[in-house]
Write an enzyme that holds these catalytic residues in place. Structure first.
Site, short mmCIF file in Angstrom:
data_model
loop_
_atom_site.label_atom_id
_atom_site.label_comp_id
_atom_site.label_asym_id
_atom_site.label_seq_id
_atom_site.Cartn_x
_atom_site.Cartn_y
_atom_site.Cartn_z
N LYS A 20 -0.48 5.02 4.45
CA LYS A 20 -1.45 4.13 5.12
C LYS A 20 -1.06 3.93 6.58
O LYS A 20 0.09 3.66 6.89
CB LYS A 20 -1.52 2.77 4.39
CG LYS A 20 -2.59 1.84 4.99
CD LYS A 20 -2.91 0.67 4.08
CE LYS A 20 -3.89 -0.29 4.71
NZ LYS A 20 -5.22 0.28 4.96
N HIS A 35 0.84 -1.20 0.00
CA HIS A 35 0.00 0.00 0.00
C HIS A 35 0.87 1.25 0.00
O HIS A 35 2.06 1.19 0.33
CB HIS A 35 -0.90 0.04 1.24
CG HIS A 35 -2.10 -0.85 1.14
ND1 HIS A 35 -2.07 -2.17 1.49
CD2 HIS A 35 -3.38 -0.60 0.73
CE1 HIS A 35 -3.27 -2.71 1.30
NE2 HIS A 35 -4.08 -1.79 0.85
P1 NAD Z 1 -6.83 9.76 4.65
O1 NAD Z 1 -5.86 9.90 5.76
O2 NAD Z 1 -6.50 10.35 3.31
O3 NAD Z 1 -8.26 10.33 5.07
C1 NAD Z 1 -8.83 10.16 6.33
C2 NAD Z 1 -9.63 11.40 6.64
O4 NAD Z 1 -10.34 11.19 7.86
C3 NAD Z 1 -8.73 12.65 6.86
O5 NAD Z 1 -9.26 13.74 6.15
C4 NAD Z 1 -8.78 12.85 8.36
O6 NAD Z 1 -8.63 14.22 8.74
C5 NAD Z 1 -10.18 12.34 8.68
N1 NAD Z 1 -10.34 11.98 10.09
C6 NAD Z 1 -9.41 11.49 10.94
N2 NAD Z 1 -9.93 11.34 12.17
C7 NAD Z 1 -11.23 11.74 12.08
C8 NAD Z 1 -12.28 11.82 13.01
N3 NAD Z 1 -12.11 11.45 14.30
N4 NAD Z 1 -13.50 12.27 12.58
C9 NAD Z 1 -13.68 12.65 11.29
N5 NAD Z 1 -12.70 12.61 10.36
C10 NAD Z 1 -11.49 12.15 10.76
O7 NAD Z 1 -7.08 8.19 4.51
P2 NAD Z 1 -7.77 7.40 3.29
O8 NAD Z 1 -6.73 6.86 2.39
O9 NAD Z 1 -8.87 8.22 2.73
O10 NAD Z 1 -8.40 6.16 4.07
C11 NAD Z 1 -9.35 6.36 5.10
C12 NAD Z 1 -9.72 5.01 5.71
O11 NAD Z 1 -10.36 4.19 4.73
C13 NAD Z 1 -8.50 4.20 6.19
O12 NAD Z 1 -8.86 3.50 7.37
C14 NAD Z 1 -8.26 3.24 5.04
O13 NAD Z 1 -7.57 2.09 5.40
C15 NAD Z 1 -9.69 2.95 4.67
N6 NAD Z 1 -9.89 2.39 3.32
C16 NAD Z 1 -10.78 1.40 3.23
C17 NAD Z 1 -11.07 0.84 2.01
C18 NAD Z 1 -12.12 -0.23 1.93
O14 NAD Z 1 -12.41 -0.72 0.82
N7 NAD Z 1 -12.71 -0.61 3.06
C19 NAD Z 1 -10.43 1.31 0.85
C20 NAD Z 1 -9.52 2.35 0.98
C21 NAD Z 1 -9.25 2.90 2.23
#
Ligand code: NAD
Length: 217
Positions: A131, A127
């Protein structure tokens, strides 16, 4: 559909807004770490943010009687239990991977990996370097579907949305089962499919695999 996004400024949050709005759905709740923009009661709330957000997401779901689509990874047992409890009253879909391909691989592994019980097996996941959790939630799902102890190797490099390979090897052979998310868009499209599916459910805890099974099997 009126929807909310938790973590709307993140990599996934931005894509989710784009993909949902392209389909004509209306963003009515936007939440970030220290920010909440509320316009109207959402029918469904999509959370791809961070494990710390989950309690607030559940509270919002209960308050507005919204369905929840949870994509955040790295959830511990206590957070999964909170989702289970909430799902007695509201419909929740939680998955560590919203791509179609990985969910098909999970089906295949669960059914056929016993054929490899005499083979060595390990998982490699790669990844992007931003991440936060390790191993990936998807690697944990793959491990669960194999129903045996397997080593997971995690690489964090560049801007890779998500690569997973399951390797089976015996004395003279090697089999790789690989999946590559070519773009993060696949997860946002999966979240949209999940949101459109769960909107008709009253309560219960579902996974993305439930949808794929219903569609394909
Ligand atoms: P990222 O860091 O780019 O985005 C996360 C966002 O959430 C940020 O803007 C951050 O400020 C915000 N955030 C953090 N704490 C928060 C809170 N307490 N309340 C509200 N917002 C908050 O990360 P990303 O790449 O967008 O991934 C986000 C999540 O999704 C991760 O856990 C990742 O592993 C997961 N993900 C899951 C899948 C899936 O298919 N299930 C696919 C991709 C990513």
């Amino acid at each position: 559909m009126k929807f909310g996004v938790i973590g709307y400024k993140g990599r996934m949050g931005k894509l989710i807004l784009e993909v949902f709005q392209q389909k004509g759905h209306q963003a009515v709740l936007l939440v970030e770490k220290d920010e909440e923009k509320f316009y109207e009661k959402p029918e469904v709330i999509i959370d791809f943010s961070a494990p710390e957000a989950i309690e607030n997401t559940i509270n919002l779901g209960k308050k507005f009687n919204s369905k929840l689509v949870i994509g955040t990874t790295g959830l511990n047992k206590q957070k999964i239990d909170l989702l289970k409890e909430a799902s007695q009253n509201i419909a929740v879909i939680q998955s560590y991977n919203f791509s179609i391909g990985i969910n098909i691989i999970l089906e295949i592994l669960e059914k056929y990996s016993k054929l490899f019980s005499a083979w060595d097996c390990e998982i490699i996941e790669t990844h992007h370097s931003m991440k936060k959790d390790k191993p990936s939630g998807t690697a944990l799902l793959l491990k669960k579907s194999l129903n045996r102890e397997v080593l997971i190797h995690s690489l964090r490099i560049g801007n890779i949305p998500g690569d997973h390979t399951i390797l089976f090897s015996n004395d003279g052979e090697l089999i790789n089962i690989s999946h590559r998310a070519i773009s993060r868009n696949v997860f946002a499209i999966g979240a949209l499919k999940a949101a459109e599916w769960i909107i008709t459910k009253k309560s219960g805890l579902f996974t993305f695999r439930d949808i794929i099974k219903e569609e394909l099997l």
